[in-house]
Write a protein that holds these residues in place. Structure first.
Motif, PDB file in Angstrom:
ATOM      1  N   SER A   1       0.822  -1.212   0.000  1.00 59.90           N
ATOM      2  CA  SER A   1       0.000   0.000   0.000  1.00 59.90           C
ATOM      3  C   SER A   1       0.854   1.259   0.000  1.00 59.90           C
ATOM      4  O   SER A   1       0.428   2.312  -0.484  1.00 59.90           O
ATOM      5  N   GLN A   2       2.079   1.158   0.510  1.00 63.60           N
ATOM      6  CA  GLN A   2       2.953   2.326   0.569  1.00 63.60           C
ATOM      7  C   GLN A   2       3.420   2.754  -0.816  1.00 63.60           C
ATOM      8  O   GLN A   2       3.454   3.940  -1.134  1.00 63.60           O
ATOM      9  N   SER A   3       3.788   1.790  -1.647  1.00 61.42           N
ATOM     10  CA  SER A   3       4.333   2.118  -2.964  1.00 61.42           C
ATOM     11  C   SER A   3       3.321   1.991  -4.089  1.00 61.42           C
ATOM     12  O   SER A   3       3.544   2.522  -5.181  1.00 61.42           O
ATOM     13  N   LEU A   4       2.201   1.297  -3.833  1.00 57.29           N
ATOM     14  CA  LEU A   4       1.185   1.106  -4.865  1.00 57.29           C
ATOM     15  C   LEU A   4      -0.204   1.423  -4.298  1.00 57.29           C
ATOM     16  O   LEU A   4      -1.071   0.554  -4.192  1.00 57.29           O
ATOM     17  N   PRO A   5      -0.450   2.680  -3.938  1.00 54.19           N
ATOM     18  CA  PRO A   5      -1.728   3.026  -3.313  1.00 54.19           C
ATOM     19  C   PRO A   5      -2.925   2.903  -4.250  1.00 54.19           C
ATOM     20  O   PRO A   5      -4.069   2.919  -3.787  1.00 54.19           O
TER      21      PRO A   5
ATOM     22  N   ALA B   1       5.818 -13.373  -6.979  1.00 50.54           N
ATOM     23  CA  ALA B   1       5.457 -13.644  -8.376  1.00 50.54           C
ATOM     24  C   ALA B   1       4.242 -12.829  -8.784  1.00 50.54           C
ATOM     25  O   ALA B   1       3.343 -12.565  -7.986  1.00 50.54           O
ATOM     26  N   LEU B   2       4.230 -12.442 -10.051  1.00 50.94           N
ATOM     27  CA  LEU B   2       3.093 -11.762 -10.655  1.00 50.94           C
ATOM     28  C   LEU B   2       2.671 -12.513 -11.902  1.00 50.94           C
ATOM     29  O   LEU B   2       3.520 -12.871 -12.733  1.00 50.94           O
TER      30      LEU B   2
ATOM     31  N   ARG C   1      10.277 -10.661   2.702  1.00 51.23           N
ATOM     32  CA  ARG C   1       9.084 -10.384   1.906  1.00 51.23           C
ATOM     33  C   ARG C   1       9.098  -8.940   1.407  1.00 51.23           C
ATOM     34  O   ARG C   1       8.756  -8.664   0.263  1.00 51.23           O
ATOM     35  N   ARG C   2       9.504  -8.013   2.263  1.00 52.56           N
ATOM     36  CA  ARG C   2       9.653  -6.622   1.842  1.00 52.56           C
ATOM     37  C   ARG C   2      10.649  -6.515   0.686  1.00 52.56           C
ATOM     38  O   ARG C   2      10.395  -5.836  -0.310  1.00 52.56           O
ATOM     39  N   ARG C   3      11.786  -7.192   0.805  1.00 50.37           N
ATOM     40  CA  ARG C   3      12.816  -7.095  -0.228  1.00 50.37           C
ATOM     41  C   ARG C   3      12.330  -7.692  -1.547  1.00 50.37           C
ATOM     42  O   ARG C   3      12.603  -7.146  -2.621  1.00 50.37           O
ATOM     43  N   ALA C   4      11.601  -8.803  -1.467  1.00 47.26           N
ATOM     44  CA  ALA C   4      11.086  -9.419  -2.696  1.00 47.26           C
ATOM     45  C   ALA C   4      10.028  -8.534  -3.349  1.00 47.26           C
ATOM     46  O   ALA C   4      10.062  -8.298  -4.565  1.00 47.26           O
ATOM     47  N   PHE C   5       9.092  -8.015  -2.549  1.00 46.83           N
ATOM     48  CA  PHE C   5       8.022  -7.222  -3.140  1.00 46.83           C
ATOM     49  C   PHE C   5       8.489  -5.834  -3.556  1.00 46.83           C
ATOM     50  O   PHE C   5       7.945  -5.251  -4.494  1.00 46.83           O
ATOM     51  N   ASP C   6       9.514  -5.305  -2.902  1.00 42.24           N
ATOM     52  CA  ASP C   6      10.118  -4.062  -3.395  1.00 42.24           C
ATOM     53  C   ASP C   6      10.674  -4.276  -4.801  1.00 42.24           C
ATOM     54  O   ASP C   6      10.561  -3.410  -5.672  1.00 42.24           O
ATOM     55  N   ALA C   7      11.279  -5.452  -5.019  1.00 41.41           N
ATOM     56  CA  ALA C   7      11.815  -5.768  -6.344  1.00 41.41           C
ATOM     57  C   ALA C   7      10.708  -6.015  -7.362  1.00 41.41           C
ATOM     58  O   ALA C   7      10.905  -5.820  -8.564  1.00 41.41           O
TER      59      ALA C   7
ATOM     60  N   LEU D   1       5.210  -4.686 -11.382  1.00 42.02           N
ATOM     61  CA  LEU D   1       3.780  -4.395 -11.250  1.00 42.02           C
ATOM     62  C   LEU D   1       3.412  -3.094 -11.955  1.00 42.02           C
ATOM     63  O   LEU D   1       2.428  -3.019 -12.686  1.00 42.02           O
ATOM     64  N   LYS D   2       4.205  -2.070 -11.731  1.00 38.64           N
ATOM     65  CA  LYS D   2       3.903  -0.760 -12.317  1.00 38.64           C
ATOM     66  C   LYS D   2       3.922  -0.813 -13.839  1.00 38.64           C
ATOM     67  O   LYS D   2       3.054  -0.251 -14.511  1.00 38.64           O
ATOM     68  N   SER D   3       4.921  -1.479 -14.405  1.00 40.21           N
ATOM     69  CA  SER D   3       5.023  -1.522 -15.861  1.00 40.21           C
ATOM     70  C   SER D   3       3.973  -2.459 -16.473  1.00 40.21           C
ATOM     71  O   SER D   3       3.411  -2.169 -17.535  1.00 40.21           O
TER      72      SER D   3
END
Length: 201
Positions: A26-30, A126-127, A184-190, A195-197
Motif C-alpha cells: 500500500s505504501q508504494s502502490l496506493p 510472483a506476478l 518479503r519486503r525485499r522481494a516485493f520491493d523488487a 507491477l507498475k510496468s
C-alpha cells in the motif's frame, strides 16, 4: 472524484501474509485494491520458492481472471544445506503448526555451535497477468537461529530468527520494523517496478 483502484488478487489464504503484504504494497502502490483469494489451493509441486510462487499466482489468476501476486517463502539454514527451504511450512509433518516446526528445528540444531547457526529467510514474489505475462523475483533476509524462542509477534519461524545487525528476534520487532527489513519486503520491493510496468500504474 478519485480514480478507481486496480484490483489484484493476493494468492494466499494466510491472514498474516495478507495483512503483511497489504501493509508493504500500500505504501508504494496506493492505486491497487489488494483482494483476498477464496479459490482452490493448488498443489505446490515446484522445486524452488520461485516455482511455487508462480504456481500459486497462476492458479489465482486462472480462477479469478484478475492479475495475481503470490509469494512463497521459508527459512534456509546453512548447516542443513539450505533446509527446511521450500518445506518450511510442513517441516514437522502433515499436522504441523508454526510452533511444531520451529521446535523441531531447534532440536535439530541443539548441538550446533553459535558460529555455525547462520540462516536466512527467503521469499519469492510472483506476478501473473492472465494471457499477458508472468515474472518472479527473490528477496533474502540473513541472520542466525537462536537457541530459544523469543517474542510474541510475527509468525512462522520469527521467534527463533535473529536478523543480522539486530539483537532482537523477528518476533520481538514491531510489525512496521519487520516490514521495513524482511525478506518479503525485499522481494516485493523488487516486484513493484514489474507491477507498475505490467499494470500501467
Amino acid at each position: 472524484m478519485s480514480p478507481a483502484k486496480r484490483r489484484v488478487v493476493l494468492a494466499t489464504k494466510n491472514e498474516h501474509k495478507i495483512e503483511e503484504l497489504r501493509r508493504i504494497l500500500s505504501q508504494s502502490l496506493p492505486t491497487l485494491e489488494l483482494i483476498g483469494y477464496d479459490g482452490p489451493a493448488p498443489i505446490e509441486s515446484g522445486l524452488s520458492f520461485a516455482e511455487n510462487a508462480l504456481i500459486k499466482a497462476r492458479a489465482a489468476a486462472i480462477y479469478t481472471g484478475l492479475p495475481s501476486i503470490a509469494d512463497d517463502s521459508g527459512i534456509s539454514v546453512n548447516v542443513l544445506g539450505g533446509m527446511p527451504g521450500i518445506f518450511s511450512a510442513r517441516w514437522s509433518g502433515p499436522d504441523r503448526s508454526d510452533v511444531d516446526n520451529w521446535k523441531l528445528l531447534l532440536w535439530q540444531l541443539q548441538d550446533v555451535p553459535d558460529y555455525a547457526r547462520g540462516a536466512k529467510f527467503v521469499a519469492a514474489a510472483a506476478l501473473v497477468v492472465p494471457g499477458r505475462m508472468e515474472d518472479s523475483v527473490l528477496g533474502e533476509w540473513p541472520g542466525t537461529i537462536l537457541r530459544d524462542a523469543r517474542g510474541e509477534g510475527g509468525f512462522g519461524y520469527d521467534p527463533i530468527f535473529c536478523p543480522d545487525g539486530s539483537t532482537r528476534s523477528a518476533a520481538e520487532m514491531l510489525p512496521e520494523q519487520k516490514d521495513a527489513l524482511s525478506h518479503r519486503r525485499r522481494a516485493f520491493d523488487a516486484l513493484v517496478p514489474v507491477l507498475k510496468s505490467s499494470l500501467v500504474l
